[in-house]
Design an enzyme around this catalytic site. Structure first.
Site, mmCIF file in Angstrom:
data_model
loop_
_atom_site.group_PDB
_atom_site.id
_atom_site.type_symbol
_atom_site.label_atom_id
_atom_site.label_comp_id
_atom_site.label_asym_id
_atom_site.label_seq_id
_atom_site.Cartn_x
_atom_site.Cartn_y
_atom_site.Cartn_z
ATOM 1 N N HIS A 155 13.018 1.487 -2.892
ATOM 2 C CA HIS A 155 12.000 0.575 -3.413
ATOM 3 C C HIS A 155 12.593 -0.739 -3.918
ATOM 4 C CE1 HIS A 155 8.819 3.978 -4.127
ATOM 5 N NE2 HIS A 155 8.929 3.624 -2.865
ATOM 6 N N GLY A 211 12.345 14.047 -11.335
ATOM 7 C CA GLY A 211 11.630 12.990 -12.041
ATOM 8 C C GLY A 211 10.697 12.154 -11.204
#
Length: 237
Positions: free
Chosen positions: A104, A177
């Site tokens: 990202h 996570g």
């Protein structure tokens, strides 16, 4: 043994890094998170998005990696490890991980929106959050932006292809996570499962991956990751 760690915002949140979904300082609370995480938001109000990212970039530089980050870095003493992360901070690198694929993007890298030329000039140092701040301007006239992936944009080809290659060559995928709802990155664990690989999920909350994972642990990265490298071979047995 080849291990890939696929990490999301949860591991950085343990170090105190605010997430788009959990902004607790209240300053941006009246804004839809989409406004600071989409190309549409940037086009509508680049000053707002620039102010948000510049503050969070400088916040990230002051935050320390937690024991989960450091454990992954330490695993390199025992196994072949690559990290694929949705996070745009540098906490994995500062914790000792030598191969990190940022699918990202990277909030510490800046480029021009028009000519894509990298921008390396000094940036304003903020002592407190600023709601709106004019972005720098490139010599071509384009606005400077963080080199991250916003909603409405394609993933960067080089780290994405590297992530797929890492998954395809891995023996174990440790997913830590991440909510597992942001695609196409969320499809990486599914790719590993389709190939019959061992997939270990670590997350305090259940996710769409929980029922499919080989092992799913309801705990945090800091609690689960230290010492796990020695136990990974048993998961393959």
């Amino acid at each position: 043994m080849r291990v890939v760690v696929f990490s999301g915002a949860g591991i950085s949140a343990e170090s105190g890094m605010p997430t788009f979904r959990d902004e607790d300082d209240g300053l941006w609370s009246r804004y839809d998170p989409y406004e600071v995480s989409s190309i549409d938001g940037w086009n509508r109000n680049p000053e707002l998005v620039w102010g948000w990212y510049l503050w969070h970039q400088q916040l990230a530089s002051r935050i320390e990696p937690n024991s989960g980050h450091r454990a992954i870095g330490d695993w390199e003493q025992h196994v072949d490890v690559q990290v694929v992360t949705q996070n745009v901070d540098d906490l994995h690198e500062r914790a000792g991980s030598s191969i990190v694929h940022h699918v990202h993007g990277d909030m510490f890298v800046f480029r021009c929106t028009a000519c894509t030329k990298p921008y390396t000039e000094p940036l304003p140092q903020l002592t407190e959050p600023v709601l709106e701040l004019a972005p720098p301007v490139c010599e071509c006239g384009g606005l400077i932006r963080p080199d991250v992936v916003w909603f409405g944009e394609d993933l960067p080809e080089v780290p994405w292809n590297a992530a797929i290659e890492a998954i395809d060559n891995a023996d174990v995928l440790v997913v830590v996570g991440t909510s597992g709802v942001v695609y196409p990155a969320a499809g990486l664990p599914e790719r590993a499962l389709a190939q019959g690989k061992t997939v270990v999920e670590i997350n305090p909350e259940e996710t769409p991956l929980t029922a499919k994972a080989t092992v799913s642990l309801r705990t945090t990265a800091s609690a689960a990751l230290p010492g796990m490298a020695q136990r990974l071979p048993f998961l393959l047995g």
